[in-house]
Design an enzyme around this catalytic site. Structure first.
Site, PDB file in Angstrom:
ATOM      1  N   THR A  11     -30.631 -16.119-129.120  1.00 25.15           N
ATOM      2  CA  THR A  11     -31.087 -15.104-130.078  1.00 25.15           C
ATOM      3  C   THR A  11     -30.028 -14.748-131.132  1.00 25.15           C
ATOM      4  O   THR A  11     -30.333 -14.050-132.086  1.00 25.15           O
ATOM      5  CB  THR A  11     -31.472 -13.811-129.315  1.00 25.15           C
ATOM      6  OG1 THR A  11     -30.367 -13.456-128.468  1.00 25.15           O
ATOM      7  CG2 THR A  11     -32.712 -14.018-128.478  1.00 25.15           C
ATOM      8  N   GLY A  12     -28.782 -15.201-130.960  1.00 22.59           N
ATOM      9  CA  GLY A  12     -27.689 -14.801-131.850  1.00 22.59           C
ATOM     10  C   GLY A  12     -27.636 -15.607-133.136  1.00 22.59           C
ATOM     11  O   GLY A  12     -28.507 -16.441-133.421  1.00 22.59           O
ATOM     12  N   VAL A  14     -25.556 -17.969-134.149  1.00 23.28           N
ATOM     13  CA  VAL A  14     -25.416 -19.414-133.940  1.00 23.28           C
ATOM     14  C   VAL A  14     -26.629 -19.952-133.188  1.00 23.28           C
ATOM     15  O   VAL A  14     -27.142 -21.038-133.492  1.00 23.28           O
ATOM     16  CB  VAL A  14     -24.105 -19.715-133.169  1.00 23.28           C
ATOM     17  CG1 VAL A  14     -23.982 -21.204-132.892  1.00 23.28           C
ATOM     18  CG2 VAL A  14     -22.888 -19.233-133.967  1.00 23.28           C
ATOM     19  N   ARG A 111     -11.388 -23.809-124.600  1.00 21.34           N
ATOM     20  CA  ARG A 111     -11.157 -24.856-125.617  1.00 21.34           C
ATOM     21  C   ARG A 111      -9.809 -25.547-125.465  1.00 21.34           C
ATOM     22  O   ARG A 111      -9.675 -26.724-125.772  1.00 21.34           O
ATOM     23  CB  ARG A 111     -11.227 -24.245-127.026  1.00 21.34           C
ATOM     24  CG  ARG A 111     -12.617 -24.085-127.572  1.00 21.34           C
ATOM     25  CD  ARG A 111     -12.538 -23.664-129.032  1.00 21.34           C
ATOM     26  NE  ARG A 111     -13.803 -23.149-129.502  1.00 21.34           N
ATOM     27  CZ  ARG A 111     -13.925 -22.122-130.348  1.00 21.34           C
ATOM     28  NH1 ARG A 111     -12.846 -21.506-130.813  1.00 21.34           N
ATOM     29  NH2 ARG A 111     -15.101 -21.719-130.742  1.00 21.34           N
ATOM     30  N   CYS A 150     -14.934 -22.182-136.117  1.00 24.83           N
ATOM     31  CA  CYS A 150     -15.510 -22.541-137.430  1.00 24.83           C
ATOM     32  C   CYS A 150     -14.448 -22.732-138.511  1.00 24.83           C
ATOM     33  O   CYS A 150     -14.584 -23.598-139.384  1.00 24.83           O
ATOM     34  CB  CYS A 150     -16.524 -21.489-137.858  1.00 24.83           C
ATOM     35  SG  CYS A 150     -16.003 -19.793-137.551  1.00 24.83           S
ATOM     36  N   GLN A 176     -13.020 -15.930-145.014  1.00 22.75           N
ATOM     37  CA  GLN A 176     -14.100 -16.225-144.081  1.00 22.75           C
ATOM     38  C   GLN A 176     -15.307 -15.303-144.260  1.00 22.75           C
ATOM     39  O   GLN A 176     -15.172 -14.090-144.447  1.00 22.75           O
ATOM     40  CB  GLN A 176     -13.578 -16.120-142.640  1.00 22.75           C
ATOM     41  CG  GLN A 176     -12.494 -17.147-142.367  1.00 22.75           C
ATOM     42  CD  GLN A 176     -11.968 -17.133-140.940  1.00 22.75           C
ATOM     43  OE1 GLN A 176     -10.771 -17.278-140.741  1.00 22.75           O
ATOM     44  NE2 GLN A 176     -12.824 -16.972-139.948  1.00 22.75           N
ATOM     45  N   SER A 179     -20.839 -13.893-141.529  1.00 20.22           N
ATOM     46  CA  SER A 179     -21.658 -14.436-140.433  1.00 20.22           C
ATOM     47  C   SER A 179     -20.783 -15.020-139.328  1.00 20.22           C
ATOM     48  O   SER A 179     -21.247 -15.186-138.197  1.00 20.22           O
ATOM     49  CB  SER A 179     -22.636 -15.494-140.952  1.00 20.22           C
ATOM     50  OG  SER A 179     -21.919 -16.572-141.502  1.00 20.22           O
ATOM     51  N   HIS A 242     -16.960 -20.706-145.057  1.00 21.82           N
ATOM     52  CA  HIS A 242     -15.542 -20.350-145.032  1.00 21.82           C
ATOM     53  C   HIS A 242     -14.795 -21.205-146.068  1.00 21.82           C
ATOM     54  O   HIS A 242     -14.868 -22.435-146.043  1.00 21.82           O
ATOM     55  CB  HIS A 242     -14.930 -20.620-143.655  1.00 21.82           C
ATOM     56  CG  HIS A 242     -15.435 -19.716-142.560  1.00 21.82           C
ATOM     57  ND1 HIS A 242     -16.159 -18.567-142.784  1.00 21.82           N
ATOM     58  CD2 HIS A 242     -15.284 -19.794-141.210  1.00 21.82           C
ATOM     59  CE1 HIS A 242     -16.439 -17.983-141.630  1.00 21.82           C
ATOM     60  NE2 HIS A 242     -15.921 -18.708-140.670  1.00 21.82           N
ATOM     61  N   THR A 323     -21.768 -21.460-139.916  1.00 18.77           N
ATOM     62  CA  THR A 323     -22.689 -21.459-138.766  1.00 18.77           C
ATOM     63  C   THR A 323     -23.368 -22.822-138.576  1.00 18.77           C
ATOM     64  O   THR A 323     -23.965 -23.059-137.533  1.00 18.77           O
ATOM     65  CB  THR A 323     -23.768 -20.343-138.852  1.00 18.77           C
ATOM     66  OG1 THR A 323     -24.551 -20.541-140.026  1.00 18.77           O
ATOM     67  CG2 THR A 323     -23.150 -18.964-138.845  1.00 18.77           C
TER      68      THR A 323
HETATM   69  N1  LIG Z   1     -20.917 -17.166-136.073  1.00 20.82           N
HETATM   70  C1  LIG Z   1     -20.140 -18.216-136.308  1.00 20.82           C
HETATM   71  O1  LIG Z   1     -19.937 -18.665-137.454  1.00 20.82           O
HETATM   72  C2  LIG Z   1     -19.453 -18.906-135.165  1.00 20.82           C
HETATM   73  C3  LIG Z   1     -18.754 -20.062-135.441  1.00 20.82           C
HETATM   74  C4  LIG Z   1     -18.148 -20.753-134.404  1.00 20.82           C
HETATM   75  C5  LIG Z   1     -18.227 -20.274-133.128  1.00 20.82           C
HETATM   76  N2  LIG Z   1     -18.895 -19.134-132.866  1.00 20.82           N
HETATM   77  C6  LIG Z   1     -18.960 -18.684-131.487  1.00 20.82           C
HETATM   78  O2  LIG Z   1     -20.311 -18.808-131.009  1.00 20.82           O
HETATM   79  C7  LIG Z   1     -20.590 -17.777-130.066  1.00 20.82           C
HETATM   80  C8  LIG Z   1     -21.808 -16.991-130.520  1.00 20.82           C
HETATM   81  O3  LIG Z   1     -21.538 -16.356-131.759  1.00 20.82           O
HETATM   82  P1  LIG Z   1     -22.668 -15.601-132.583  1.00 20.82           P
HETATM   83  O4  LIG Z   1     -22.068 -15.364-133.903  1.00 20.82           O
HETATM   84  O5  LIG Z   1     -23.966 -16.346-132.507  1.00 20.82           O
HETATM   85  O6  LIG Z   1     -22.831 -14.218-131.726  1.00 20.82           O
HETATM   86  P2  LIG Z   1     -24.034 -13.203-131.723  1.00 20.82           P
HETATM   87  O7  LIG Z   1     -24.830 -13.255-132.971  1.00 20.82           O
HETATM   88  O8  LIG Z   1     -23.456 -11.913-131.310  1.00 20.82           O
HETATM   89  O9  LIG Z   1     -24.989 -13.730-130.506  1.00 20.82           O
HETATM   90  C9  LIG Z   1     -24.608 -13.641-129.164  1.00 20.82           C
HETATM   91  C10 LIG Z   1     -25.673 -14.254-128.245  1.00 20.82           C
HETATM   92  O10 LIG Z   1     -25.220 -14.159-126.881  1.00 20.82           O
HETATM   93  C11 LIG Z   1     -26.155 -13.378-126.116  1.00 20.82           C
HETATM   94  N3  LIG Z   1     -25.440 -12.524-125.165  1.00 20.82           N
HETATM   95  C12 LIG Z   1     -24.641 -11.469-125.446  1.00 20.82           C
HETATM   96  N4  LIG Z   1     -24.177 -10.920-124.294  1.00 20.82           N
HETATM   97  C13 LIG Z   1     -24.699 -11.640-123.284  1.00 20.82           C
HETATM   98  C14 LIG Z   1     -24.603 -11.588-121.862  1.00 20.82           C
HETATM   99  N5  LIG Z   1     -23.871 -10.647-121.250  1.00 20.82           N
HETATM  100  N6  LIG Z   1     -25.276 -12.509-121.147  1.00 20.82           N
HETATM  101  C15 LIG Z   1     -26.031 -13.458-121.740  1.00 20.82           C
HETATM  102  N7  LIG Z   1     -26.167 -13.563-123.082  1.00 20.82           N
HETATM  103  C16 LIG Z   1     -25.501 -12.688-123.844  1.00 20.82           C
HETATM  104  C17 LIG Z   1     -26.912 -12.551-127.133  1.00 20.82           C
HETATM  105  O11 LIG Z   1     -28.164 -12.200-126.568  1.00 20.82           O
HETATM  106  P3  LIG Z   1     -28.937 -10.815-126.947  1.00 20.82           P
HETATM  107  O12 LIG Z   1     -29.630 -11.054-128.265  1.00 20.82           O
HETATM  108  O13 LIG Z   1     -29.906 -10.659-125.822  1.00 20.82           O
HETATM  109  O14 LIG Z   1     -27.897  -9.736-126.999  1.00 20.82           O
HETATM  110  C18 LIG Z   1     -27.026 -13.549-128.294  1.00 20.82           C
HETATM  111  O15 LIG Z   1     -28.044 -14.472-128.003  1.00 20.82           O
HETATM  112  C19 LIG Z   1     -19.305 -16.913-129.984  1.00 20.82           C
HETATM  113  O16 LIG Z   1     -18.533 -17.360-128.884  1.00 20.82           O
HETATM  114  C20 LIG Z   1     -18.606 -17.201-131.289  1.00 20.82           C
HETATM  115  O17 LIG Z   1     -17.226 -17.007-131.209  1.00 20.82           O
HETATM  116  C21 LIG Z   1     -19.524 -18.437-133.856  1.00 20.82           C
END
Ligand SMILES: NC(=O)c1ccc[n+]([C@@H]2O[C@H](COP(=O)([O-])OP(=O)(O)OC[C@H]3O[C@@H](n4cnc5c(N)ncnc54)[C@H](OP(=O)(O)O)[C@@H]3O)[C@@H](O)[C@H]2O)c1
Length: 344
Positions: A11-12, A14, A111, A150, A176, A179, A242, A323
């Site tokens: 749902t997040g 990514v 990692r 990223c 950066q 998002s 970025h 993303t």
């Molecule tokens: N955004 C970027 O550009 C980017 C780039 C590279 C890497 N990342 C990495 O990718 C990962 C996700 O990032 P994001 O930006 O997508 O974060 P985000 O938008 O906050 O989404 C987090 C996701 O994890 C779920 N979640 C949160 N707490 C949880 C729990 N206790 N148990 C199970 N699921 C849980 C959330 O579900 P709910 O909706 O139910 O809360 C949501 O689906 C992170 O580790 C981040 O560092 C992100």
């Protein structure tokens, strides 16, 4: 037949990109969606505040989101894409590997572990074979591969292109997009009309992950690249993409023309999500720019420009969609590599 795939953290920010990329993907079929307990039991349409620039795929919208637990994921799922917060990833990802799932993860936990391959397929595809060491050491039936942060993914392919000149010192300063912090990451009151010269733990990720990615794997051990890397990370009010300013000092003389040629000719891969060319080099001095250039190569290309020789070595700018190339697209590409190399 398409490989059945699950998405953790579906749902997040990514997770939504993963859905967008996986739904039309001919090699993968979305078969499981997980998120936090507060989303579990809801349809994906109810659970996800969909913000991606295409409609929620119909077949995914009606799927039920489950808790993030291996017992909730069907046994015939072969590949898991994980986009969980790293603290959650650290807790639950190993359980998926123990349960026999192959996990391609975005989360930063693990990692830098010696037996976890950190892979950008066009840069270090051979590091995937670290999975043999990982299986010996951990006794997992499944496996874990990570893609880098990223902002690391944005500049490392350009360094890989310049590696033949002998990389000695690298300075990188990032601009950066919001998002990158996830949907709840930076409040509008903090970032509008502002720039924040601090992103927690980010500088360390660029400095350490880049050396691991450009290291050598001899079939048993991975040695990290010896180049010195210094990073400075800034959050700015762009949505996606970025932008990074890089200075590289090399053993051999590096001219603008030689660097541009090395970047332009750096090879892509014959994997579905790998763009050709991988690195797009602009002649215009004011490019690349996030809004104009982040979707090059369907968001999977690296854009570079502003090459110039300076007293601190070759200077240039580079850009990637954080993303897509920096997260969801990076894990999908690692999934394609896992499939090609027979790990799935
Ligand atoms: N955004 C970027 O550009 C980017 C780039 C590279 C890497 N990342 C990495 O990718 C990962 C996700 O990032 P994001 O930006 O997508 O974060 P985000 O938008 O906050 O989404 C987090 C996701 O994890 C779920 N979640 C949160 N707490 C949880 C729990 N206790 N148990 C199970 N699921 C849980 C959330 O579900 P709910 O909706 O139910 O809360 C949501 O689906 C992170 O580790 C981040 O560092 C992100």
């Amino acid at each position: 037949m398409a490989v059945r795939a699950g998405v953790l953290g579906a749902t997040g920010a990514v997770g939504q990109r993963l859905i967008q990329l996986l739904d039309p993907h001919p090699e993968f079929e979305i078969a499981a969606l997980t998120a936090s307990d507060s989303s579990a039991g809801k349809s994906y349409r109810q659970a996800a505040k969909w913000r991606v620039n295409s409609p929620i795929p119909d077949d995914v919208a009606d799927m039920t989101v489950t808790a993030t637990d291996p017992d909730e994921v069907p046994d015939d799922v072969d590949l898991i894409f994980s986009s969980l917060p790293s603290s959650v990833g650290a807790e639950v990802e190993p359980g998926f590997c123990e349960a026999g799932y192959v996990v391609s993860s975005n989360s930063s936990n693990g990692r830098m572990d010696d037996d976890i391959p950190l892979v950008i397929p066009e840069v270090n595809p051979g590091h995937i074979d670290l999975l043999e060491v990982q299986r010996d050491e951990r006794g997992w039936d499944g496996a874990m591969v990570k893609n880098p942060n990223c902002s690391t993914i944005t500049f490392v392919p350009t360094l890989a292109a310049l590696a033949e000149f002998g990389l000695e010192k690298v300075h990188v300063s990032t601009l950066q997009a919001v998002s990158g912090a996830g949907y709840d990451g930076v409040s509008s009151m903090e970032i509008i009309d502002n720039a924040i010269p601090y992103i927690g733990s980010e500088e360390d990720k660029l400095e350490t992950e880049s050396r691991k990615l450009l290291g050598e794997f001899d079939g048993a051990e991975l040695s990290h690249n010896s180049m010195a890397v210094s990073a400075s990370c800034n959050r700015i009010p762009t949505i996606d993409g970025h932008l990074e300013n890089v200075w590289v000092e090399t053993e051999e003389e590096l001219t603008v023309d030689a660097a541009a040629e090395a970047m332009r000719e750096y090879p892509s891969l014959d994997l579905r999500s790998s763009p050709d060319p991988l690195i797009h080099v602009f002649e215009e001095p004011d490019r690349p720019q996030p809004r104009m250039d982040r979707t090059l190569g369907d968001g999977m290309a690296i854009a570079a420009g502003g090459l110039q020789e300076t007293p601190f070595g070759l200077q240039y700018n580079c850009l990637a969609h954080n993303t897509i190339r920096g997260a969801a697209g990076a894990s999908v590409l690692n999934g394609e590599l896992l499939l090609e190399q027979g790990y799935i």
